[in-house]
Design a protein around this motif. Structure first.
Motif, mmCIF file in Angstrom:
data_model
loop_
_atom_site.group_PDB
_atom_site.id
_atom_site.type_symbol
_atom_site.label_atom_id
_atom_site.label_comp_id
_atom_site.label_asym_id
_atom_site.label_seq_id
_atom_site.Cartn_x
_atom_site.Cartn_y
_atom_site.Cartn_z
ATOM 1 N N ILE A 110 -6.377 7.588 -9.850
ATOM 2 C CA ILE A 110 -5.504 6.755 -10.668
ATOM 3 C C ILE A 110 -4.116 6.698 -10.022
ATOM 4 O O ILE A 110 -3.593 7.721 -9.559
ATOM 5 N N PHE A 111 -3.499 5.486 -10.023
ATOM 6 C CA PHE A 111 -2.172 5.309 -9.425
ATOM 7 C C PHE A 111 -1.267 4.627 -10.450
ATOM 8 O O PHE A 111 -1.663 3.657 -11.101
ATOM 9 N N ASN A 112 -0.047 5.163 -10.553
ATOM 10 C CA ASN A 112 0.944 4.630 -11.478
ATOM 11 C C ASN A 112 1.786 3.576 -10.749
ATOM 12 O O ASN A 112 2.524 3.886 -9.806
ATOM 13 N N LEU A 113 1.713 2.325 -11.177
ATOM 14 C CA LEU A 113 2.443 1.240 -10.526
ATOM 15 C C LEU A 113 3.932 1.309 -10.772
ATOM 16 O O LEU A 113 4.721 0.746 -9.989
ATOM 17 N N ASP A 114 4.362 1.961 -11.846
ATOM 18 C CA ASP A 114 5.793 2.096 -12.094
ATOM 19 C C ASP A 114 6.442 3.026 -11.083
ATOM 20 O O ASP A 114 7.640 2.911 -10.789
ATOM 21 N N GLU A 115 5.675 3.960 -10.581
ATOM 22 C CA GLU A 115 6.216 4.908 -9.601
ATOM 23 C C GLU A 115 6.250 4.309 -8.203
ATOM 24 O O GLU A 115 7.225 4.468 -7.468
ATOM 25 N N SER A 116 5.183 3.627 -7.807
ATOM 26 C CA SER A 116 5.143 3.025 -6.465
ATOM 27 C C SER A 116 3.996 2.040 -6.387
ATOM 28 O O SER A 116 2.915 2.285 -6.935
ATOM 29 N N LEU A 117 4.265 0.953 -5.672
ATOM 30 C CA LEU A 117 3.194 -0.011 -5.395
ATOM 31 C C LEU A 117 2.433 0.327 -4.120
ATOM 32 O O LEU A 117 1.396 -0.264 -3.845
ATOM 33 N N GLY A 146 8.775 -3.734 10.102
ATOM 34 C CA GLY A 146 8.428 -4.570 8.958
ATOM 35 C C GLY A 146 9.485 -4.480 7.875
ATOM 36 O O GLY A 146 10.073 -3.414 7.643
ATOM 37 N N LEU A 147 9.745 -5.603 7.233
ATOM 38 C CA LEU A 147 10.658 -5.631 6.092
ATOM 39 C C LEU A 147 9.827 -5.884 4.842
ATOM 40 O O LEU A 147 9.185 -6.938 4.702
ATOM 41 N N LEU A 148 9.817 -4.890 3.922
ATOM 42 C CA LEU A 148 9.016 -4.956 2.705
ATOM 43 C C LEU A 148 9.806 -5.662 1.598
ATOM 44 O O LEU A 148 10.956 -5.287 1.305
ATOM 45 N N TYR A 149 9.179 -6.687 1.003
ATOM 46 C CA TYR A 149 9.799 -7.439 -0.078
ATOM 47 C C TYR A 149 8.905 -7.392 -1.313
ATOM 48 O O TYR A 149 7.684 -7.543 -1.213
ATOM 49 N N GLU A 150 9.531 -7.118 -2.486
ATOM 50 C CA GLU A 150 8.850 -7.223 -3.771
ATOM 51 C C GLU A 150 9.567 -8.286 -4.591
ATOM 52 O O GLU A 150 10.779 -8.200 -4.810
ATOM 53 N N VAL A 155 13.034 -4.270 -0.089
ATOM 54 C CA VAL A 155 12.872 -2.907 -0.593
ATOM 55 C C VAL A 155 13.250 -1.892 0.467
ATOM 56 O O VAL A 155 14.133 -1.062 0.267
ATOM 57 N N ARG A 156 12.581 -1.956 1.622
ATOM 58 C CA ARG A 156 12.847 -0.979 2.674
ATOM 59 C C ARG A 156 12.173 -1.435 3.974
ATOM 60 O O ARG A 156 11.301 -2.307 3.954
ATOM 61 N N PRO A 157 12.588 -0.841 5.092
ATOM 62 C CA PRO A 157 11.916 -1.159 6.359
ATOM 63 C C PRO A 157 10.625 -0.357 6.504
ATOM 64 O O PRO A 157 10.470 0.714 5.911
ATOM 65 N N LEU A 158 9.688 -0.891 7.283
ATOM 66 C CA LEU A 158 8.426 -0.215 7.556
ATOM 67 C C LEU A 158 8.319 0.045 9.053
ATOM 68 O O LEU A 158 8.379 -0.893 9.856
ATOM 69 N N GLU A 159 8.162 1.314 9.393
ATOM 70 C CA GLU A 159 7.948 1.673 10.794
ATOM 71 C C GLU A 159 6.527 1.291 11.212
ATOM 72 O O GLU A 159 5.676 0.987 10.373
ATOM 73 N N TRP A 166 -0.277 -2.465 -3.859
ATOM 74 C CA TRP A 166 -0.906 -3.121 -4.996
ATOM 75 C C TRP A 166 -0.126 -4.372 -5.355
ATOM 76 O O TRP A 166 1.102 -4.358 -5.443
ATOM 77 N N THR A 167 -0.844 -5.455 -5.581
ATOM 78 C CA THR A 167 -0.198 -6.744 -5.880
ATOM 79 C C THR A 167 -0.719 -7.337 -7.193
ATOM 80 O O THR A 167 -0.737 -8.555 -7.365
ATOM 81 N N VAL A 168 -1.137 -6.463 -8.113
ATOM 82 C CA VAL A 168 -1.777 -6.968 -9.323
ATOM 83 C C VAL A 168 -0.780 -7.596 -10.294
ATOM 84 O O VAL A 168 -1.130 -8.497 -11.059
#
Length: 508
Positions: A110-117, A146-150, A155-159, A166-168
């Protein structure tokens, strides 16, 4: 009345009595007394248990079902991953799903989406080859960031590495930027600078210019960008930035001219819209105007200025001898003979500034003045006078044009009429005149020569009359000439009668 049910080895059954759940039936034969028994079988090769009224069964018989079912329930802010053998299945928010235990190994997370996608890294490698509903995967190559966008917010860079998100209930995207390109075109640069200074400080070089400043950005010694005043731009760390103040002197020093103008074609292409360039060849001079005001003369060479904030204008003049052709001028002579003339003039610009300030079109001015001078010189003379002394036209035009150009810093060195073209009928008349003159001259010469010949013969006769020896010598001379042309001469009589007797000549 007995009722028998057979459960196959790859099946499992649920026993109901009058629609009430009783128990789970394992593979085998099962017999019950009564007509109201029924069994619902499920193929264990399909691990998900699609059971009717699952929610009610779990609520009433959870303890019995736990042994046979893996039940996955997610809240509105949760998702789950279920591993069924070697396959992964996602359970989206607000769902209840069950999977059979025992026949195929199953487990859930189980994964909590409020904590992290973001899906934890230990799961990313396991699901990288599987398409999972609601999960988007990204691969950042070793030469990229990579540049992460929500929801279109950074949001942050990706090495470099593998990532899954998750994109639900949110839009997630990644924009990959090449690290080997120092100016990859950062999206929304101003937003990154203002809202995410920690990213900019860790990865980027910021160039912020003031008014009257320009910048040259280099990477590995090569020019990669020219920035105008007030520009703000991001580059990857590792670039060299040269900021130049153009408030007092906008002219480029020789080192920058060599790099931006005479260097690599890429540098010239980058700086073309930022520079005013003037190349003055040898034996030429240039005039520089800033904001429509004359500044200085430019010596031979390449010159460049930053264009920002000023209006630049340059003009190059050739100081060498130049030729101007005035061709096909139809003019009437003083005696009304139509003529066509071609004129050539050689001139030199001595003072380019005077010529530029006084004349809009130097060549056009010279051409018109030469036309006027030619018409004036030809119209004052008859055809005969023109043909007798063509140099008079040159002298007249030269005197006129030198007076006209003296005040404009222009020197006319030479003027000459190349051709005087007559109409066809005039040519015919002149040809007849010349022919008659030559015929008369020929008659005079012929009569003169005949008179001289007669006088010579008379003088010879007088000499021979007074001197017999001379007469005999003349006879012998004549015989010698005749003997050269024939083989034998027979003379009847003596030599004294050679001129009075008949001479018989026999050719053998």
């Amino acid at each position: 009345m007995w009722k028998t049910f057979y459960i196959k080895p790859n099946e499992i059954g649920i026993l109901y009595h009058r629609s009430d759940f009783k128990r789970i039936l394992q593979p085998g034969t099962h017999t019950y007394l009564g007509w109201h028994w029924q069994v619902k079988t499920y193929d264990l090769n399909q691990p998900e248990a699609n059971i009717n009224n699952l929610e009610l069964l779990i609520r009433n018989h959870n303890a019995q079902l736990q042994e046979y079912l893996l039940v996955v329930r997610t809240a509105f802010n949760q998702v789950a991953l279920v591993r069924v053998g070697q396959t992964w299945v996602s359970v989206l928010p607000n769902q209840l799903r069950a999977f059979w235990r025992g026949f195929i190994e199953v487990e859930s997370y189980i994964f909590n989406l409020d904590e992290s996608l973001e899906l934890p890294a230990e799961f990313v490698q396991q699901v990288r080859l599987t398409t999972i509903n609601g999960l988007k995967k990204f691969i950042i190559s070793e030469y990229e960031i990579g540049l992460l966008y929500e929801q279109n917010n950074f949001v942050r860079p990706l090495e470099p590495g593998d990532y899954a998100f998750w994109t639900v209930n949110r839009d997630v995207s990644v924009r990959s930027l090449s690290r080997i390109v120092p100016n990859p075109g950062f999206p929304l640069e101003d937003v990154l600078i203002e809202k995410h200074p920690e990213f900019v400080a860790a990865y980027c070089e910021t160039v912020q210019l003031q008014n009257q400043q320009v910048a040259i950005v280099r990477f590995q010694g090569k020019v990669i960008a020219i920035l105008a005043p007030c520009d703000r731009k991001l580059f990857w760390q590792g670039v060299a930035v040269e900021v130049i103040d153009i408030s007092t002197d906008a002219k480029l020093p020789s080192r920058l001219v060599a790099e931006l103008v005479a260097g690599l074609p890429e540098a010239l292409s980058l700086s073309r819209n930022s520079l005013h360039i003037c190349e003055v060849p040898t034996q030429h001079v240039g005039l520089l105007y800033i904001d429509q005001e004359f500044q200085t003369q430019l010596q031979p060479g390449k010159h460049a200025w930053w264009v920002f904030g000023r209006s630049w204008q340059t003009q190059v003049f050739d100081l060498r001898q130049q030729t101007l052709e005035v061709s096909g001028q139809d003019i009437l002579s003083k005696d009304k003979v139509p003529l066509r003339l071609n004129l050539t003039a050689g001139y030199r610009i001595l003072d380019p500034l005077r010529a530029k300030n006084a004349l809009v079109d130097i060549t056009g001015y010279l051409y018109k003045e030469l036309q006027f001078a030619l018409r004036g010189a030809v119209g004052e003379k008859t055809l005969d006078a023109l043909l007798e002394d063509k140099g008079a036209i040159d002298r007249s035009i030269s005197e006129y044009i030198r007076q006209k150009t003296a005040d404009y810093g222009i020197e006319v060195d030479s003027v000459g009429v190349k051709d005087i073209i007559l109409p066809g009928e005039i040519k015919t008349i002149l040809s007849k005149v010349v022919e008659a003159e030559k015929a008369a001259q020929a008659n005079v010469v012929r009569r003169r020569e005949e008179t001289a010949a007669t006088r010579s013969m008379l003088n010879t006769a007088k000499v021979m009359e007074d001197n017999p020896v001379a007469l005999r010598l003349k006879e012998l001379e004549i015989l010698e000439r005749i003997a050269e042309k024939i083989e034998k001469i027979q003379v009847n009589g003596s030599l004294d009668s050679i001129l009075t007797e008949v001479i018989r000549i026999n050719r053998e």
